[in-house]
Design an enzyme around this catalytic site. Structure first.
Site: not given
Ligand code: AHR
Length: 503
Positions: A173, A292
């Site tokens: 990210e 994610e």
């Molecule tokens: O999964 C939780 C968080 O969400 C992770 O660390 C990050 O990559 C995202 O913003």
């Protein structure tokens, strides 16, 4: 009653089911690692401190690949801190989650766990506070067989065989201002390209993932992907996408239609990647690692704030998932599968305790959250090829997504086994729908498993004391009449029908 119909034909194929779509995510966040997969002294823990009850649930969940060690955590992480004799490992502050990191668990412990869980590792690297040199050091430590300082150090640390990690994420990210070492698309694109190129000098066949947007609502979304891919197109294979959804207020209809947003996100990333490919006259296609995704009550975390004190493995985002959340998770997985031609990897975030399918109490039991069930059933029964469906269904008005189809659905067909699996969500929060699908193209068919995730109480949850309050239920209305599969789908429900085809 409203009616909805699917047309399914084995001749119309999207792509093979990619097993990596059933991935998950283990981050050093909250109690995912410490008190989650790793708890020395727990009655079920092995000599390495890996919890046996959690391992058994991970296998049952059907997870195929796990991204590690972050997440936001990785952008400040020194991988070297987590290897070698445990007593020599430094204790550090983790600014991402304001916690103390003991480093008792690191790369080699993760790889031992991965072997026992029978999952493929997906390794994320720190391109926030670190860069190319540390990335290639990690690669050499992890993957080089022997005879160099770093590979021999790994052997000395007890990992005789190279880990042979194939898939690597070039940071996490990096578009997000919250990220340690946050960069512009230009800065990140250059760094990702030079790191990828260097890694390929060691091993040209690695699968490398560039950071895409951390959400479709990011102000840089679209432009970020285009710029990053202009730098990295030739040297990466995938671009990441992240999305989390939550119920806002009492807008159940919009929440149930969350996958409309995910669907759009995927199509837009594909269009952007293909646009860059066209500009570069490249025959190569960049695929998506949706590494994610989940339901996450992030607003709750934002309201309560980060831990005030620096502590080891505090409880963070231990969301108790409802029946409604499980239906949405099932629907998101349907959408990922439907895009199997371009979404070739996906990781539900996360695996244990933090935003998770599995919960575990210190020195206590582990249990399945509601969202465990649609994931486990899909991972088990989605086999063979993803089929291209036609859906004939009424629409439903939602505040956030406008008019959406009442159904979210996907089907997979395993020709070797003669098994068709149909996954379908009724997005209507209030009304059932009479569902049918014409299976004439398959010949003679019989109904196998027919189950649903649904409850009178949409907000029922599983707890330590009542771990099986929410479980899949038999779909009593399901039947095959001639060559038609028919069922009544209750409001706000996820269903799975497995049909055996006579050959
Ligand atoms: O999964 C939780 C968080 O969400 C992770 O660390 C990050 O990559 C995202 O913003």
């Amino acid at each position: 009653m409203q009616r909805a119909k699917l047309s399914i034909d084995p001749a119309f194929v999207v792509a093979p089911v990619n097993r990596r779509v059933f991935g998950s995510f283990v981050e050093h966040m909250g109690r995912c690692v410490y008190g989650g997969i790793f708890e020395p002294g727990h009655p079920t823990a092995d000599d390495a401190g890996l919890r046996g009850d959690v391992l058994a649930l991970v296998r049952e969940l059907g997870v195929t690949a796990v991204r590690y060690p972050g997440g936001n955590f990785v952008s400040g992480y020194k991988w070297e801190d987590g290897v070698g004799p445990v007593e020599d490992r430094p204790t550090r502050l983790d600014p991402a989650w304001r916690t103390i990191e003991t480093n008792a668990f690191g790369l080699n412990e993760f790889m031992e766990w991965a072997t026992k869980a029978d999952i493929e590792p997906i390794m994320a690297m720190n391109l926030g506070t670190r860069g190319l040199q540390e990335a290639i050091d990690l690669l050499e430590y992890a993957n080089h067989p022997q005879g160099t300082a770093l590979s021999d150090a790994r052997i000395e640390h007890g990992a005789k065989e190279p880990h042979d990690i194939r898939m690597w994420c070039l940071g996490n990210e990096m578009d997000g201002p919250w990220q340690l070492g946050h960069k512009t698309a230009e800065e990140y694109g250059r760094l990702a390209a030079e790191t990828a190129r260097a890694m390929r000098q060691f091993d040209k066949d690695l699968e490398l993932v560039a950071c895409g947007s951390s959400g479709r609502a990011m102000p840089t979304f679209g432009a970020w992907e285009a710029t990053v891919l202009e730098h990295t197109y030739d040297v990466v294979d995938l671009i990441s996408a992240h999305a989390y959804y939550e119920l806002e207020g009492d807008d159940v209809a919009s929440f149930l239609a969350s996958s409309v947003n995910m669907d759009l996100f995927i199509r837009e990333v594909v269009a952007t990647a293909d646009h860059v490919g066209a500009k570069l006259s490249s025959a190569k296609k960049i695929n998506i690692a949706f590494d994610e995704w989940n339901v996450w009550y992030l607003r709750e975390l934002q309201r309560s704030g980060m831990p005030e004190d620096w502590t080891v493995a505090p409880r963070l985002s231990e969301d108790a998932y409802t029946v409604l959340d499980a239906v949405v998770v099932g629907s998101l997985l349907i959408t990922l599968l439907r895009h199997s031609d371009r979404v070739t990897a996906a990781c539900q975030a996360q695996l244990v305790n933090t935003i998770s399918s599995i919960r575990a109490e210190p020195n206590g039991p582990a249990w399945r959250q509601s969202i465990f069930h649609p994931f486990a059933l899909t991972a088990r029964h989605a086999q063979g090829q993803v089929l291209d469906l036609r859906v004939d269904a009424p629409t439903l008005d939602t505040t956030k997504h406008g008019a959406v189809s009442l159904l979210d659905s996907v089907a997979t067909y395993d020709a070797d086994e003669g098994t068709l699996a149909v996954f379908v969500v009724n997005r209507d929060p209030a009304q059932p729908v009479a569902f049918s699908t014409d299976l004439r193209a398959f010949g003679e068919v019989t109904l196998g498993d027919a189950v649903m995730v649904w409850d009178e109480d949409l907000f029922a949850v599983n707890t330590m004391d009542d771990p099986d309050r929410v479980v899949p239920q038999p779909h009593r209305s399901a039947e095959v009449v001639g060559t038609s599969l028919q069922a009544e789908l209750p409001p706000a429900s996820w269903s799975m029908f497995v049909v055996q085809v006579s050959r």
